[in-house]
Structures are given as structure tokens and as C-alpha cells.
Design a protein around this motif. Structure first.
Motif, PDB file in Angstrom:
ATOM      1  N   ARG A  63       5.709  24.646  33.907  1.00 36.25           N
ATOM      2  CA  ARG A  63       6.263  23.960  35.087  1.00 36.25           C
ATOM      3  C   ARG A  63       6.250  22.437  34.955  1.00 36.25           C
ATOM      4  NH1 ARG A  63       9.668  26.434  37.251  1.00 36.25           N
ATOM      5  NH2 ARG A  63       9.471  25.425  39.262  1.00 36.25           N
ATOM      6  N   ASN A  64       6.064  21.933  33.744  1.00 36.13           N
ATOM      7  CA  ASN A  64       6.223  20.496  33.540  1.00 36.13           C
ATOM      8  C   ASN A  64       7.700  20.134  33.548  1.00 36.13           C
ATOM      9  OD1 ASN A  64       3.477  19.731  33.136  1.00 36.13           O
ATOM     10  ND2 ASN A  64       3.567  20.750  31.134  1.00 36.13           N
ATOM     11  N   LEU A  65       7.984  18.950  34.072  1.00 37.33           N
ATOM     12  CA  LEU A  65       9.361  18.487  34.136  1.00 37.33           C
ATOM     13  C   LEU A  65       9.814  18.032  32.742  1.00 37.33           C
ATOM     14  CD1 LEU A  65      11.285  18.279  36.529  1.00 37.33           C
ATOM     15  CD2 LEU A  65      10.473  15.959  36.904  1.00 37.33           C
ATOM     16  N   VAL A  66      10.868  18.627  32.242  1.00 38.97           N
ATOM     17  CA  VAL A  66      11.388  18.362  30.902  1.00 38.97           C
ATOM     18  C   VAL A  66      12.568  17.379  30.964  1.00 38.97           C
ATOM     19  CG1 VAL A  66      12.737  19.485  29.059  1.00 38.97           C
ATOM     20  CG2 VAL A  66      10.612  20.536  29.903  1.00 38.97           C
ATOM     21  N   ALA A  67      13.406  17.554  31.963  1.00 42.24           N
ATOM     22  CA  ALA A  67      14.591  16.699  32.094  1.00 42.24           C
ATOM     23  C   ALA A  67      15.075  16.766  33.536  1.00 42.24           C
ATOM     24  CB  ALA A  67      15.701  17.144  31.155  1.00 42.24           C
ATOM     25  N   ILE A  68      15.786  15.716  33.952  1.00 44.71           N
ATOM     26  CA  ILE A  68      16.437  15.726  35.259  1.00 44.71           C
ATOM     27  C   ILE A  68      17.908  15.385  35.067  1.00 44.71           C
ATOM     28  CG2 ILE A  68      14.444  15.284  36.735  1.00 44.71           C
ATOM     29  CD1 ILE A  68      14.939  12.337  36.564  1.00 44.71           C
ATOM     30  N   GLY A  69      18.746  16.001  35.888  1.00 46.33           N
ATOM     31  CA  GLY A  69      20.180  15.784  35.745  1.00 46.33           C
ATOM     32  C   GLY A  69      20.839  15.556  37.080  1.00 46.33           C
ATOM     33  N   ARG A  70      22.005  14.944  37.021  1.00 49.32           N
ATOM     34  CA  ARG A  70      22.814  14.731  38.221  1.00 49.32           C
ATOM     35  C   ARG A  70      24.270  14.881  37.774  1.00 49.32           C
ATOM     36  NH1 ARG A  70      20.590  10.009  41.583  1.00 49.32           N
ATOM     37  NH2 ARG A  70      19.234  11.697  42.294  1.00 49.32           N
ATOM     38  N   ALA A  71      25.053  15.622  38.543  1.00 44.92           N
ATOM     39  CA  ALA A  71      26.427  15.873  38.107  1.00 44.92           C
ATOM     40  C   ALA A  71      27.353  15.924  39.300  1.00 44.92           C
ATOM     41  CB  ALA A  71      26.504  17.177  37.323  1.00 44.92           C
ATOM     42  N   VAL A  72      28.595  15.532  39.056  1.00 44.83           N
ATOM     43  CA  VAL A  72      29.649  15.539  40.069  1.00 44.83           C
ATOM     44  C   VAL A  72      30.694  16.567  39.656  1.00 44.83           C
ATOM     45  CG1 VAL A  72      31.395  14.153  41.254  1.00 44.83           C
ATOM     46  CG2 VAL A  72      29.265  13.089  40.514  1.00 44.83           C
ATOM     47  N   TYR A  73      31.091  17.413  40.603  1.00 43.43           N
ATOM     48  CA  TYR A  73      32.067  18.467  40.333  1.00 43.43           C
ATOM     49  C   TYR A  73      33.261  18.300  41.258  1.00 43.43           C
ATOM     50  CZ  TYR A  73      28.036  20.445  37.993  1.00 43.43           C
ATOM     51  OH  TYR A  73      26.961  20.622  37.160  1.00 43.43           O
ATOM     52  N   SER A  74      34.429  18.642  40.742  1.00 46.50           N
ATOM     53  CA  SER A  74      35.650  18.644  41.537  1.00 46.50           C
ATOM     54  C   SER A  74      35.663  19.909  42.387  1.00 46.50           C
ATOM     55  CB  SER A  74      36.842  18.630  40.584  1.00 46.50           C
ATOM     56  OG  SER A  74      38.037  18.475  41.281  1.00 46.50           O
ATOM     57  N   LEU A  75      36.143  19.804  43.633  1.00 49.32           N
ATOM     58  CA  LEU A  75      36.122  20.985  44.496  1.00 49.32           C
ATOM     59  C   LEU A  75      37.480  21.672  44.520  1.00 49.32           C
ATOM     60  CD1 LEU A  75      33.808  19.978  47.431  1.00 49.32           C
ATOM     61  CD2 LEU A  75      33.293  21.038  45.252  1.00 49.32           C
ATOM     62  N   PRO A  76      37.480  22.979  44.779  1.00 52.52           N
ATOM     63  CA  PRO A  76      38.726  23.744  44.663  1.00 52.52           C
ATOM     64  C   PRO A  76      39.815  23.285  45.629  1.00 52.52           C
ATOM     65  CG  PRO A  76      36.851  25.189  45.175  1.00 52.52           C
ATOM     66  CD  PRO A  76      36.340  23.790  45.154  1.00 52.52           C
ATOM     67  N   GLY A  77      39.434  22.725  46.778  1.00 54.91           N
ATOM     68  CA  GLY A  77      40.437  22.261  47.722  1.00 54.91           C
ATOM     69  C   GLY A  77      41.238  21.055  47.234  1.00 54.91           C
ATOM     70  N   SER A  78      40.767  20.388  46.172  1.00 55.59           N
ATOM     71  CA  SER A  78      41.453  19.191  45.683  1.00 55.59           C
ATOM     72  C   SER A  78      42.837  19.541  45.159  1.00 55.59           C
ATOM     73  CB  SER A  78      40.660  18.569  44.531  1.00 55.59           C
ATOM     74  OG  SER A  78      39.308  18.436  44.857  1.00 55.59           O
ATOM     75  N   PRO A  79      43.755  18.572  45.167  1.00 60.27           N
ATOM     76  CA  PRO A  79      45.036  18.762  44.491  1.00 60.27           C
ATOM     77  C   PRO A  79      44.790  19.149  43.037  1.00 60.27           C
ATOM     78  CG  PRO A  79      44.950  16.589  45.557  1.00 60.27           C
ATOM     79  CD  PRO A  79      43.616  17.230  45.751  1.00 60.27           C
ATOM     80  N   ALA A  80      45.781  19.777  42.416  1.00 59.11           N
ATOM     81  CA  ALA A  80      45.531  20.424  41.124  1.00 59.11           C
ATOM     82  C   ALA A  80      45.217  19.474  39.984  1.00 59.11           C
ATOM     83  CB  ALA A  80      46.720  21.315  40.772  1.00 59.11           C
ATOM     84  N   GLU A  81      44.043  18.891  40.028  1.00 53.40           N
ATOM     85  CA  GLU A  81      43.482  18.202  38.865  1.00 53.40           C
ATOM     86  C   GLU A  81      43.245  19.299  37.830  1.00 53.40           C
ATOM     87  OE1 GLU A  81      42.330  14.435  37.688  1.00 53.40           O
ATOM     88  OE2 GLU A  81      42.496  14.900  39.804  1.00 53.40           O
ATOM     89  N   PRO A  82      43.644  19.145  36.576  1.00 49.16           N
ATOM     90  CA  PRO A  82      43.405  20.240  35.639  1.00 49.16           C
ATOM     91  C   PRO A  82      41.915  20.522  35.501  1.00 49.16           C
ATOM     92  CG  PRO A  82      44.119  18.258  34.465  1.00 49.16           C
ATOM     93  CD  PRO A  82      44.288  17.993  35.937  1.00 49.16           C
ATOM     94  N   ALA A  83      41.561  21.798  35.596  1.00 50.23           N
ATOM     95  CA  ALA A  83      40.144  22.171  35.603  1.00 50.23           C
ATOM     96  C   ALA A  83      39.500  21.869  34.268  1.00 50.23           C
ATOM     97  CB  ALA A  83      40.001  23.646  35.933  1.00 50.23           C
ATOM     98  N   ARG A  84      38.275  21.436  34.342  1.00 49.52           N
ATOM     99  CA  ARG A  84      37.478  21.186  33.143  1.00 49.52           C
ATOM    100  C   ARG A  84      36.179  21.973  33.266  1.00 49.52           C
ATOM    101  NH1 ARG A  84      37.241  16.307  35.428  1.00 49.52           N
ATOM    102  NH2 ARG A  84      39.268  16.616  36.380  1.00 49.52           N
ATOM    103  N   SER A  85      35.295  21.742  32.362  1.00 57.26           N
ATOM    104  CA  SER A  85      33.997  22.419  32.280  1.00 57.26           C
ATOM    105  C   SER A  85      34.189  23.885  31.959  1.00 57.26           C
ATOM    106  CB  SER A  85      33.186  22.277  33.572  1.00 57.26           C
ATOM    107  OG  SER A  85      32.126  23.185  33.582  1.00 57.26           O
TER     108      SER A  85
END
Lengths: 135, 135, 135, 135
Positions: free
Chosen positions: D113-135
Motif C-alpha cells: 500500500r505504498n504510493l508508487v505513482a500519482i497521475g492526472r488525466a483529461v478525457y474527452s466526453l462522448p457528448g463532444s462534437p466528433a473529435e476523432p477518438a484516441r486512447s
């Protein structure tokens, strides 16, 4: 770092930052709302750039409260969550204080305690070989 | 965006930012050195927080030059490379202008053209559904 | 670092990474398209997570080409620009190699040379005091 | 998203990721330790690149649990805190789910239970105009 040391920085004084809390690994500072910091004429929104500056200052203070003086910022990330229409408060906590770097997490809230922005920053520690200081 | 529109922002005016260049996808702005922006009394280093603010402003202008008005910052990243001892210039270029987001890369240089900091930022585009504006 | 040293990493071998170029401050590596790395069944898109991994590997190699061995990643940022439908190539260059940290910029392109993702990462340098190695 | 939907991704299956928890705005997943994911021969450290991939996957799942399917990653940041010598678990929570973007915070811990890494990420939401999907 004491509140008075904190205010030896001309930029901190210029922003009229108040130190609300300064403990081992924690710092809380407040930025009053002023017309010069607004994004647009007639708006009551703070400019995002000044929010980023406040995050850098708070994170630096949290790491410094553990590690001592001389902590240039290595890098900084800010995520904006909502516009701020009031004075804002940044609360920073040290996530890691290692031998060469420190990492801080910072939350910025408006007067109603809504989350305005979140930040994460990495600082160089004084024990490191003489990397030229930044920040 | 014209230089005069750029200066309708109280924060931009307050910083005394000069617009050096504004083209499709490119923006270059200059921040004069002023005592209030210094990191420490007697130092001639700019505070890292103000460098972050300048990066946000320049990136926003570069995306706005392609996409039009109303571009809140979604997130901002700054890497500090060396201290700045002079006026600084931020050059931003649009890396992507999609349907919902724009991404800009920003370089900050001192008067000797040394690289002081590099930034990358994501902005919401005006065509997006009404996400409350930030920045 | 030679290409054969590069492949002493089980993870590098597992990904079947090819070293295309390795020079002072520059590294270029290629990841072949494989079904296990796809985002969805029947899709020909690579998973964004593997793009992030490739960016970390390339940036590390670019810094190592200047600074030598033993370079844990301090932090890593990836911006995704478009989906990748082919093998991808990551080109990394060292932006800074200081006393304690190195910073790399990384571009990922698909077979048609379109930009798929851009990355930026900070690495700890071997001369630093014994921060426990990561990456 | 159910655990079985989660495993329709070849990359998720390949990594042998187990879904430990999936609730509104929260996701917890586990990556077993395997020799192919090691940084060096004979080491028992996971490669940092695979930690980044796990962070992307967990953050995506947390946002998807609120917003539904189709969530390309816009950008991702990972801070590495210590090497991981065991299986690791990523816990993600949605910090914001707006009209066009979602933001997740992710913690990675080792078996102790030691902390190894922390992350933060931004995702595009499905309601958005058709930005081509990534990830």
C-alpha cells in the motif's frame, strides 16, 4: 518558513498574499480579488495565469516547510475546473520530499469553498548539486 | 485577435505586455522586467509564477488567432529551464486546433534569446457545448 | 547506449521495440503494430497507454545518450493528437541535461508521418544523491 | 462499465488487468507482476511506462463510470514516487465530469500500500462534437 519571510518576495507582496497556515508539509495562502487580476474588463473572473502563479507559490511554501530554503520549481501543472469569482485560497501539501526533489499537490478554492483549480508541481531541493535556482 | 483587443484584459495591461507578433497560429508577446515581479528583494530574477502566467497568455493568443474568441484554459504545464534576469518573450504556436480543444506549445526566452521555460497548454474551443469559461 | 544495451530491458524486448537512431541527445525508436496492443477488438488503434510507455522509453534513451546510465523518470506528460492506426515511431531529443535533472521532448508519428502524440518528461540524473531509482 | 466490458480491450486482457471495484466515479484495477513488464533483467521493478499505461486505463474507467463510453485521452501526467516491486493497484476517481471533458486523479500503490505513482488525466466526453477518438 514564517509568514514574514514569505513576504520578503516582492511578487508575493505585490499580490497581497496572506499566509493563512504554515505547518510541516502544509501551506495555505489567500489571494484577494483585485481589478488588475481580472481576465476581462467588467468581468469578475480572475485570470487563469494568476491562478497558476498562486499554485506555484503555495506548492513551493509547502515543500519549503519541510526542506528549508532555495527551491526552484522544476515543473508545474495546473488543471482549471471552474472560473473564480472571488478571492481564492490555495492549500498545498507535500506529497514527497526526497533527496533531490519535492512534489506538492495544490487545491485552489473560491470563497464558497468550490474547487477552482488543482495543481501539481515538482521542486528542486537544496541538498541537490548546484542546479541554478529557478522560480 | 488584434493587439488592441489583447489589451482589453486588465491583467494583460497590468503586466504591461507588448504584442510583438500575432499571426494565424502564432503569437509572440513580451513582458518587461519590473521590480514587483521579482522573486526576492535585490534579485533580478522573475518569479516563476509570472512566467507561468505569461505562458498561459501566449498559448491562449496563438489558439485564438486560429479559432476566435472565448478560450478558457483546460490545463497548463510549465518546465523551468533557467532563471530569467531580463525582460522575457513568449512565443506560442498552435500544435492542434480540433473541434473541441486546441493545444499550444510555448517557449519563453530572455533578452539574450536563451530558453528560460517551455510550456504546453490545452484550451477549450468556442464551438464546444457551454463548458463554463475559465482562464 | 547501444541498441543491444537497450534491449536488455525485458519490457523493451517484449514490445519488440527497434532502435532506429541513437545519437548524442537524440533517440528514435519504433513500435510495431501488434494485436495485443489494440484498444478494442477489431480496431486498429493502439491503446493510448502503450503510446505513453513508448514516450517514456524514447525520452529516457535521449537523456541517457548524454548523461549515461541509471535515469529514473521523475514525471511524464503526454498529449494525444490523433489515433494511431499503424506502427509508430517516437523521436526524442534532450532539451536540457543539467546537474540533477534532464528534460526530453518526444514526438510520436504514425507510418504516414502524421503526429500522433507529443510528450515531455523529466528524468533524474546519475550524479544526483541516491534518490531511489524509478522507471 | 462492467468488468466484462472492460476486458473487451485486447490491451487490458494482455496486461491481465483485474477489475477490483467499479462504481460511480471510482475505479480500482490491479496489474499482476510479470517478467515481461520488468525494467531490467533480474530486476523486480516494473517499467515506468507500464505504470503510465495503468494510470491511463484506470482514469478512463473512472470517467467512463460517470459519462458512458467513448472517452479518448486528451492528456496524461504521471509523477513517479518510488519503484514498484510487486503487483500494483491503481485507484482512480473522477475529479470533474463536465460537458466536454472529464478529469481523473489516479493513485498507484504496491502490495504494501505504498504510493508508487500519482497521475492526472483529461478525457474527452462522448457528448463532444466528433473529435476523432484516441486512447
Amino acid at each position: 518558513m514564517s509568514a514574514s519571510e514569505f513576504l520578503t518576495s516582492p511578487f508575493h507582496r505585490f499580490l497581497q498574499i496572506e499566509v493563512l497556515r504554515m505547518e510541516e508539509g502544509l501551506a495555505e495562502i489567500r489571494l484577494p480579488l483585485r481589478p488588475e487580476l481580472l481576465r476581462q474588463e467588467g468581468s469578475d473572473w480572475l485570470h487563469g495565469g494568476i491562478v497558476a502563479a498562486l499554485i506555484d507559490i503555495a506548492g513551493n511554501a509547502a515543500i519549503r516547510s519541510v526542506a528549508g530554503a532555495g527551491l526552484p520549481t522544476i515543473d508545474l501543472r495546473v488543471d482549471y475546473l471552474r472560473p473564480s469569482r472571488s478571492e481564492i485560497t490555495a492549500s498545498a501539501k507535500a506529497v514527497k520530499v526526497g533527496k533531490t526533489i519535492g512534489i506538492a499537490d495544490i487545491e485552489v478554492r473560491d470563497r464558497a469553498r468550490n474547487l477552482v483549480a488543482i495543481g501539481r508541481a515538482v521542486y528542486s531541493l537544496p541538498g541537490s548539486p548546484a542546479e541554478p535556482a529557478r522560480s
